[in-house]
Design a protein around this motif. Structure first.
Motif, mmCIF file in Angstrom:
data_model
loop_
_atom_site.group_PDB
_atom_site.id
_atom_site.type_symbol
_atom_site.label_atom_id
_atom_site.label_comp_id
_atom_site.label_asym_id
_atom_site.label_seq_id
_atom_site.Cartn_x
_atom_site.Cartn_y
_atom_site.Cartn_z
ATOM 1 N N ASP A 1 59.103 59.397 26.050
ATOM 2 C CA ASP A 1 58.046 58.455 26.445
ATOM 3 C C ASP A 1 58.384 57.798 27.776
ATOM 4 O O ASP A 1 57.526 57.675 28.662
ATOM 5 C CB ASP A 1 57.883 57.358 25.385
ATOM 6 C CG ASP A 1 57.294 57.859 24.078
ATOM 7 O OD1 ASP A 1 56.749 58.982 24.055
ATOM 8 O OD2 ASP A 1 57.375 57.120 23.084
ATOM 9 N N TYR B 1 55.000 62.159 17.849
ATOM 10 C CA TYR B 1 54.837 61.962 19.286
ATOM 11 C C TYR B 1 53.692 62.822 19.782
ATOM 12 O O TYR B 1 53.081 63.567 19.005
ATOM 13 C CB TYR B 1 56.132 62.286 20.036
ATOM 14 C CG TYR B 1 56.408 63.759 20.217
ATOM 15 C CD1 TYR B 1 56.142 64.399 21.434
ATOM 16 C CD2 TYR B 1 56.932 64.523 19.176
ATOM 17 C CE1 TYR B 1 56.397 65.751 21.595
ATOM 18 C CE2 TYR B 1 57.184 65.869 19.340
ATOM 19 C CZ TYR B 1 56.911 66.484 20.547
ATOM 20 O OH TYR B 1 57.148 67.819 20.705
ATOM 21 N N TYR B 2 53.365 62.719 21.057
ATOM 22 C CA TYR B 2 52.204 63.422 21.597
ATOM 23 C C TYR B 2 52.583 64.328 22.758
ATOM 24 O O TYR B 2 53.386 63.976 23.619
ATOM 25 C CB TYR B 2 51.140 62.426 22.074
ATOM 26 C CG TYR B 2 50.482 61.680 20.943
ATOM 27 C CD1 TYR B 2 49.282 62.117 20.393
ATOM 28 C CD2 TYR B 2 51.089 60.547 20.401
ATOM 29 C CE1 TYR B 2 48.689 61.441 19.342
ATOM 30 C CE2 TYR B 2 50.499 59.859 19.351
ATOM 31 C CZ TYR B 2 49.305 60.310 18.826
ATOM 32 O OH TYR B 2 48.719 59.644 17.785
ATOM 33 N N LEU C 1 62.821 60.738 21.428
ATOM 34 C CA LEU C 1 61.412 60.734 21.802
ATOM 35 C C LEU C 1 61.017 59.467 22.551
ATOM 36 O O LEU C 1 60.050 59.481 23.333
ATOM 37 C CB LEU C 1 60.543 60.937 20.568
ATOM 38 C CG LEU C 1 60.648 62.374 20.019
ATOM 39 C CD1 LEU C 1 60.014 62.486 18.638
ATOM 40 C CD2 LEU C 1 59.988 63.358 20.980
ATOM 41 N N LYS C 2 61.744 58.384 22.364
ATOM 42 C CA LYS C 2 61.511 57.202 23.191
ATOM 43 C C LYS C 2 61.928 57.485 24.638
ATOM 44 O O LYS C 2 61.293 57.026 25.587
ATOM 45 C CB LYS C 2 62.277 56.001 22.636
ATOM 46 C CG LYS C 2 61.688 55.418 21.360
ATOM 47 C CD LYS C 2 60.245 54.952 21.576
ATOM 48 C CE LYS C 2 59.643 54.388 20.296
ATOM 49 N NZ LYS C 2 58.195 54.058 20.471
ATOM 50 N N SER D 1 55.537 57.190 20.852
ATOM 51 C CA SER D 1 56.030 57.882 19.661
ATOM 52 C C SER D 1 56.274 56.857 18.547
ATOM 53 O O SER D 1 56.476 55.663 18.808
ATOM 54 C CB SER D 1 57.320 58.632 19.986
ATOM 55 O OG SER D 1 58.309 57.750 20.488
#
Length: 556
Positions: free
Chosen positions: A126, A163-164, A122-123, A137
């Protein structure tokens, strides 16, 4: 949008482009082309958003699953798709802020290794979003995760990664695109299907013979370019234009169940609520449990389907989705809690006929048939509809010899002008006599057009009452849908303009008699016609209930 006036234009004017299909891609093409100043005709065989485009998981997202596939297989196409979708995610939140908003999603973690895997992935997500990232996240401990998603079973949970992505109202956004196209001069009509394609002496298409399915009237639409934006049905039109065309489209079915908001615990008022995302179930699917319009939306399945299928939620699909969710929650949700649901087909662009639908890249392609000149937009997904439209209309402009720049990246859709996060509060302050949930619903559905619905109450104050006891939809919305949103049938109103038929079947049956009465008054139905429309729609909703439960349903 006055349908009679639009039909008159379709019959009498000559157009630069005729777009067939007004789902996400067709409506997106219409808004793009009209805002460039082209003369645009748009026809839809059913209603705006009645097919695939109204049955999504309501997420505007880059696609975490596609990112994982891209990294594991070193697939640059998957990576490019994620990057494009993340760019478009932020664009949608800007051009339709009343219909699109950020959504926190939580992925449960069972151990440290799994947590590190998700956190690193998830990074990367991002990083790919770059300056268009919503928020960074985070790897949350168990207590933090339970605050955001209290339904979790804490005994099984080690931690969670937050996360979004974006969440949206797909059917209303589809309608917003059509309305925006009409605002810029496009001539649009629902319930009009193609009877035949007409070519000139050169073999290039220059007209469409259309049929008004409500009146039975046939007429001709003249256009220099014809665009095929029919989604899973694209091959039928491609082969009608050129019988030598091969099969390009395939489909997969995605089903969802809808639960009442009370079916699972909600986050406390002071804590940001989050959705559940399981990136991979035991059979390789993605699982979501998403708060949407006061309900819980649980999805989705991914099964092979035929492009001609008429999908509906089935008992095994409902049981599967709840069984998967129940692995992660403390209080298992019984099948009896299901209040509504829906299913749709994903339009997949075929490259490898033997590949699983789960492995197909959700990208798109603009095809121009050299023999007929038909322009077909195929594949894709909601999040990238604007890019799909831009590439399609760029191709049309090249064919027309009229290069014109695309302006849709900053073009606000219907209801977005003047809307900001404080608009619902301002609307509530101006109407202290109205219920808070009704005003919040109107602001989130119509944006800055909400006062137009409330103005109808001057004509008849009774129109301010609810259609169904437990929901915020009011009678004035039926009137507004008929007068300004080209709603012509009960499904147009109850399934799409206010979406009650997706989220609560019993409440839809409750709202049906009054809705039929209101729509009959606006559309001039006779008593016999109104009774028939009501009976037909009741049978349809009871059919959905019967298919989902596997039980025969009797009229109320």
């Amino acid at each position: 949008m006055n349908r009679a006036a639009h039909l008159h234009r379709l019959k009498t004017e000559a157009f630069d482009i005729c777009i067939i299909g007004a789902g996400a891609s067709g409506a997106g093409c219409a808004a793009d082309a009209a805002s460039r100043g082209l003369r645009v005709a748009v026809i839809e065989s059913d209603d705006f958003g009645a097919g695939t485009s109204g049955t999504s998981t309501k997420l505007v997202h880059g696609g975490v699953r596609y990112l994982e596939q891209a990294v594991k297989t070193f697939d640059p196409k998957q990576l490019a798709l994620v990057r494009k979708a993340l760019h478009e995610r932020r664009t949608l939140l800007h051009i339709a802020p009343h219909l699109c908003h950020p959504l926190a999603l939580l992925t449960p973690v069972s151990n440290l290794i799994e947590g590190a895997y998700y956190a690193i992935g998830l990074k990367i997500y991002d990083w790919l979003a770059g300056s268009r990232r919503m928020a960074p996240s985070q790897w949350l401990n168990k207590a933090e995760a339970l605050r955001h998603f209290p339904a979790f079973d804490g005994r099984k949970l080690h931690s969670a990664v937050l996360y979004y992505d974006g969440q949206f109202d797909d059917i209303r956004l589809n309608l917003g695109l059509v309305q925006t196209a009409a605002k810029y001069g496009a001539s649009v009509a629902n319930h009009v299907r193609v009877a035949s394609l007409v070519a000139g002496e050169s073999g290039q298409l220059n007209a469409v013979t259309a049929l008004d399915t409500l009146s039975g009237e046939a007429f001709t639409i003249r256009a220099k370019v014809v665009v095929n934006a029919t989604g899973t049905h694209a091959d039928r039109l491609r082969r009608q234009a050129n019988s030598g065309q091969g099969v390009r489209m395939r489909a997969s079915k995605g089903a969802h169940v809808v639960l009442p908001g009370s079916a699972m615990p909600q986050a406390p008022a002071q804590t940001e609520p989050a959705a559940l995302l399981v990136p991979k179930t035991k059979d390789g699917r993605v699982l979501f449990a998403i708060p949407w319009r006061g309900q819980w939306l649980i999805g989705t399945t991914d099964t092979e389907a035929d492009t001609t299928d008429m999908p509906a939620l089935l008992p095994d699909e409902a049981a599967y989705l709840l069984a998967e969710v129940n692995q992660f929650v403390a209080q298992p949700v019984p099948i009896e809690a299901v209040a509504g649901g829906f299913a749709g087909l994903r339009p997949l662009l075929q490259s490898d006929p033997n590949a699983s639908s789960k492995a197909v890249v959700r990208d798109h392609e603009v095809e121009i048939d050299t023999k007929s000149g038909l322009v077909s937009i195929m594949g894709g997904k909601w999040t990238t509809y604007r890019l799909m439209a831009q590439e399609t209309i760029d191709a049309c402009c090249a064919k027309l010899g009229q290069p014109r720049p695309c302006v849709t990246e900053s073009l606000l859709l219907q209801g977005a002008e003047g809307y900001d996060s404080n608009y619902p509060k301002r609307l509530a302050e101006r109407h202290p006599d109205m219920a808070a949930d009704i005003l919040a619903h109107l602001a989130d559905t119509y944006g800055t057009e909400a006062p137009a619905i409330l103005t109808l109450l001057v004509e008849n104050p009774a129109w301010g009452t609810r259609l169904a006891q437990k929901h915020p939809f009011i009678q004035a919305e039926v009137i507004y849908a008929a007068r300004t949103e080209m709603a012509l049938t009960l499904p147009d109103v109850l399934m799409r303009r206010i979406r009650l038929g997706l989220i609560d079947w019993q409440a839809t049956l409750e709202a049906l008699p009054l809705s039929a009465q209101l729509l009959a008054r606006e559309l001039g139905w006779s008593t016999t016609e109104a009774a028939q429309h009501e009976a037909d729609f009741q049978a349809y909703i009871e059919g959905l209930i019967g298919k989902a439960t596997g039980k025969e349903v009797y009229s109320l």
